[in-house]
Design an enzyme around this catalytic site. Structure first.
Site, PDB file in Angstrom:
ATOM      1  N   SER A   8       0.892  -1.369   0.024  1.00 33.10           N
ATOM      2  CA  SER A   8       0.032  -0.173   0.167  1.00 33.10           C
ATOM      3  C   SER A   8       0.877   1.432  -0.087  1.00 33.10           C
ATOM      4  O   SER A   8       1.858   1.417   0.808  1.00 33.10           O
ATOM      5  CB  SER A   8      -0.967  -0.153   1.235  1.00 33.10           C
ATOM      6  OG  SER A   8      -1.431   1.442   1.598  1.00 33.10           O
ATOM      7  N   HIS A  32      -1.366  -1.775  -4.274  1.00 36.37           N
ATOM      8  CA  HIS A  32      -2.676  -1.433  -3.357  1.00 36.37           C
ATOM      9  C   HIS A  32      -2.997   0.074  -3.268  1.00 36.37           C
ATOM     10  O   HIS A  32      -1.906   0.581  -2.556  1.00 36.37           O
ATOM     11  CB  HIS A  32      -2.603  -2.172  -2.208  1.00 36.37           C
ATOM     12  CG  HIS A  32      -3.775  -1.949  -1.231  1.00 36.37           C
ATOM     13  ND1 HIS A  32      -4.814  -2.877  -1.378  1.00 36.37           N
ATOM     14  CD2 HIS A  32      -4.169  -1.118  -0.151  1.00 36.37           C
ATOM     15  CE1 HIS A  32      -6.018  -2.574  -0.198  1.00 36.37           C
ATOM     16  NE2 HIS A  32      -5.588  -1.446   0.434  1.00 36.37           N
ATOM     17  N   ASP A  34      -5.180   2.962  -1.795  1.00 34.07           N
ATOM     18  CA  ASP A  34      -6.259   3.208  -0.907  1.00 34.07           C
ATOM     19  C   ASP A  34      -6.777   4.572  -1.011  1.00 34.07           C
ATOM     20  O   ASP A  34      -6.290   5.667  -1.141  1.00 34.07           O
ATOM     21  CB  ASP A  34      -5.727   3.559   0.458  1.00 34.07           C
ATOM     22  CG  ASP A  34      -5.183   2.120   1.006  1.00 34.07           C
ATOM     23  OD1 ASP A  34      -6.004   1.366   1.266  1.00 34.07           O
ATOM     24  OD2 ASP A  34      -3.839   1.730   1.362  1.00 34.07           O
ATOM     25  N   MET A  36      -9.738   7.190   0.016  1.00 37.29           N
ATOM     26  CA  MET A  36     -10.648   7.586   1.153  1.00 37.29           C
ATOM     27  C   MET A  36     -11.214   8.900   0.849  1.00 37.29           C
ATOM     28  O   MET A  36     -10.668   9.783   0.131  1.00 37.29           O
ATOM     29  CB  MET A  36      -9.690   7.646   2.437  1.00 37.29           C
ATOM     30  CG  MET A  36      -8.954   6.414   2.479  1.00 37.29           C
ATOM     31  SD  MET A  36      -7.903   6.759   3.925  1.00 37.29           S
ATOM     32  CE  MET A  36      -6.830   5.135   4.281  1.00 37.29           C
ATOM     33  N   HIS A  65      -8.623   0.119  -3.316  1.00 39.12           N
ATOM     34  CA  HIS A  65      -9.231  -0.448  -2.134  1.00 39.12           C
ATOM     35  C   HIS A  65     -10.329   1.001  -1.794  1.00 39.12           C
ATOM     36  O   HIS A  65      -9.641   2.057  -1.331  1.00 39.12           O
ATOM     37  CB  HIS A  65      -8.283  -0.440  -1.121  1.00 39.12           C
ATOM     38  CG  HIS A  65      -9.016  -0.581   0.282  1.00 39.12           C
ATOM     39  ND1 HIS A  65      -8.169  -0.753   1.340  1.00 39.12           N
ATOM     40  CD2 HIS A  65     -10.480  -0.889   0.531  1.00 39.12           C
ATOM     41  CE1 HIS A  65      -9.198  -0.856   2.522  1.00 39.12           C
ATOM     42  NE2 HIS A  65     -10.343  -1.128   2.108  1.00 39.12           N
ATOM     43  N   MET A  67     -12.519   3.031   0.081  1.00 40.10           N
ATOM     44  CA  MET A  67     -13.130   3.426   1.431  1.00 40.10           C
ATOM     45  C   MET A  67     -13.882   4.734   1.308  1.00 40.10           C
ATOM     46  O   MET A  67     -13.656   5.760   1.811  1.00 40.10           O
ATOM     47  CB  MET A  67     -12.016   3.425   2.461  1.00 40.10           C
ATOM     48  CG  MET A  67     -11.516   2.060   2.831  1.00 40.10           C
ATOM     49  SD  MET A  67      -9.700   2.518   3.661  1.00 40.10           S
ATOM     50  CE  MET A  67      -8.785   2.312   2.014  1.00 40.10           C
ATOM     51  N   MET A 136     -10.599  -6.663   6.857  1.00 42.65           N
ATOM     52  CA  MET A 136      -9.697  -5.601   7.393  1.00 42.65           C
ATOM     53  C   MET A 136      -9.134  -5.904   8.811  1.00 42.65           C
ATOM     54  O   MET A 136     -10.139  -6.614   9.504  1.00 42.65           O
ATOM     55  CB  MET A 136     -10.473  -4.229   7.473  1.00 42.65           C
ATOM     56  CG  MET A 136     -10.701  -3.642   6.241  1.00 42.65           C
ATOM     57  SD  MET A 136      -9.648  -3.115   4.960  1.00 42.65           S
ATOM     58  CE  MET A 136      -8.548  -2.037   6.383  1.00 42.65           C
ATOM     59  N   ASP A 174      -5.580  -6.599   5.384  1.00 39.67           N
ATOM     60  CA  ASP A 174      -5.059  -5.192   5.189  1.00 39.67           C
ATOM     61  C   ASP A 174      -5.125  -4.609   6.503  1.00 39.67           C
ATOM     62  O   ASP A 174      -6.225  -4.502   7.093  1.00 39.67           O
ATOM     63  CB  ASP A 174      -5.916  -4.622   4.080  1.00 39.67           C
ATOM     64  CG  ASP A 174      -5.658  -3.089   4.107  1.00 39.67           C
ATOM     65  OD1 ASP A 174      -4.627  -2.622   4.367  1.00 39.67           O
ATOM     66  OD2 ASP A 174      -6.400  -2.451   3.288  1.00 39.67           O
TER      67      ASP A 174
HETATM   68  C1  DX5 Z   1      -5.889   1.452   5.836  1.00 36.89           C
HETATM   69  C2  DX5 Z   1      -5.657   0.931   4.605  1.00 36.89           C
HETATM   70  C3  DX5 Z   1      -4.101   0.295   4.410  1.00 36.89           C
HETATM   71  C4  DX5 Z   1      -3.182   0.848   5.083  1.00 36.89           C
HETATM   72  C5  DX5 Z   1      -2.472  -0.220   5.759  1.00 36.89           C
HETATM   73  O1  DX5 Z   1      -7.197   1.717   6.105  1.00 36.89           O
HETATM   74  O2  DX5 Z   1      -6.777   0.298   3.923  1.00 36.89           O
HETATM   75  O3  DX5 Z   1      -4.396  -0.241   3.303  1.00 36.89           O
HETATM   76  O4  DX5 Z   1      -2.054   1.262   3.884  1.00 36.89           O
HETATM   77  O5  DX5 Z   1      -1.434   0.234   6.400  1.00 36.89           O
HETATM   78  P1  DX5 Z   1      -0.472  -0.616   7.461  1.00 36.89           P
HETATM   79  O6  DX5 Z   1       0.102  -1.852   6.647  1.00 36.89           O
HETATM   80  O7  DX5 Z   1       0.582   0.410   7.836  1.00 36.89           O
HETATM   81  O8  DX5 Z   1      -1.453  -1.077   8.583  1.00 36.89           O
HETATM   82 ZN    ZN Z   2      -6.168  -0.677   1.869  1.00 32.78          ZN
END
Ligand code: DX5
Ligand code: ZN
Length: 218
Positions: A8, A32, A34, A36, A65, A67, A136, A174
């Site tokens: 990620s 990956h 993310d 948000m 991903h 969110m 998650m 994740d």
């Molecule tokens: C968190 C994200 C993850 C995040 C994980 O909501 O979906 O993908 O980047 O980060 P680490 O590996 O640091 O927990």
């Molecule tokens: Zn993620």
């Protein structure tokens, strides 16, 4: 069982993302990404234009991903932008089946994400239609949180259900994945591992990806 490591970039340096991605692209299966929206989670990452640019320029397949609220709108757009896989959150979807179909219609794999409070049984009816389950292992929203050990039971439940599925649906974890936790997640049945801070806070991100892969491989 095939193992996939999907770094990620949430904890990478956003001002030089291409360079950051190149550090791991030759040893990773997917990147990956993310997304948000500051609504589904209290954090914001990239707008559509920047995300499209990252996906276009990424030398390996992208695992988006989402969110976000209203995945009905964003999910097909992310598939159309060229994501190899688009994961939306079950909790955010009013009509999960519609979202699944809209992603497949644009040619991407479909992942369904479950927050820590959502039981695996919530998505049992959709297993024949999806390509990946994302369990998650932290509350979504931020990198660098501690792995939630009590999510291992959900991973085992998912593995037991997916084991019967001949299409080989991927089982992704994740959140908090590191050399200290990845073996337990793999033993519980995960085969696809997101790692953010473990990779990008390491002095040698590529070596960290390889170490994680070795530890996850039975
Ligand atoms: C968190 C994200 C993850 C995040 C994980 O909501 O979906 O993908 O980047 O980060 P680490 O590996 O640091 O927990
Ligand atoms: Zn993620």
């Amino acid at each position: 069982m095939a193992i996939r490591i999907t770094p990620s970039i949430l904890n990478a340096d956003f001002s030089k993302l291409n360079e950051e991605i190149l550090k791991v692209s030759s040893v990773s299966d997917l990147i990956h990404l993310d997304i948000m929206d500051n609504k589904f989670v209290p954090n914001f990452t990239f707008d559509f234009d920047r995300a499209a640019e990252i996906i276009r320029e990424c030398p390996i397949p992208v695992d988006s991903h989402l969110m976000v609220v209203e995945p009905e709108l964003a999910a097909p757009a992310f598939a159309e932008m060229g994501s190899a896989s688009v994961t939306f959150h079950f909790e955010a979807a009013e009509n999960p089946r519609k979202v699944i179909k809209s992603i497949h219609a644009k040619g991407a794999r479909v992942g369904v994400g479950l927050k820590p409070g959502t039981e695996f049984s919530a998505i049992e009816d959709f297993l024949d239609e999806i390509d990946m389950v994302l369990v998650m292992t932290v509350e979504p929203g931020f990198g660098g949180q501690s792995f939630m050990e009590d999510m291992l039971e959900k991973v085992r439940t998912a593995r037991a259900a997916l084991g019967k599925n001949e299409r080989g649906i991927w089982l992704q974890v994740d959140g908090g994945i590191s050399p200290a936790t990845i073996e337990r997640a793999a033993q519980a049945g995960a085969d696809t591992f997101v790692a953010g801070s473990a990779v990008y806070k390491s002095d040698n991100p590529a070596q960290m990806v390889t170490l994680l892969r070795d530890l996850a491989t039975p």
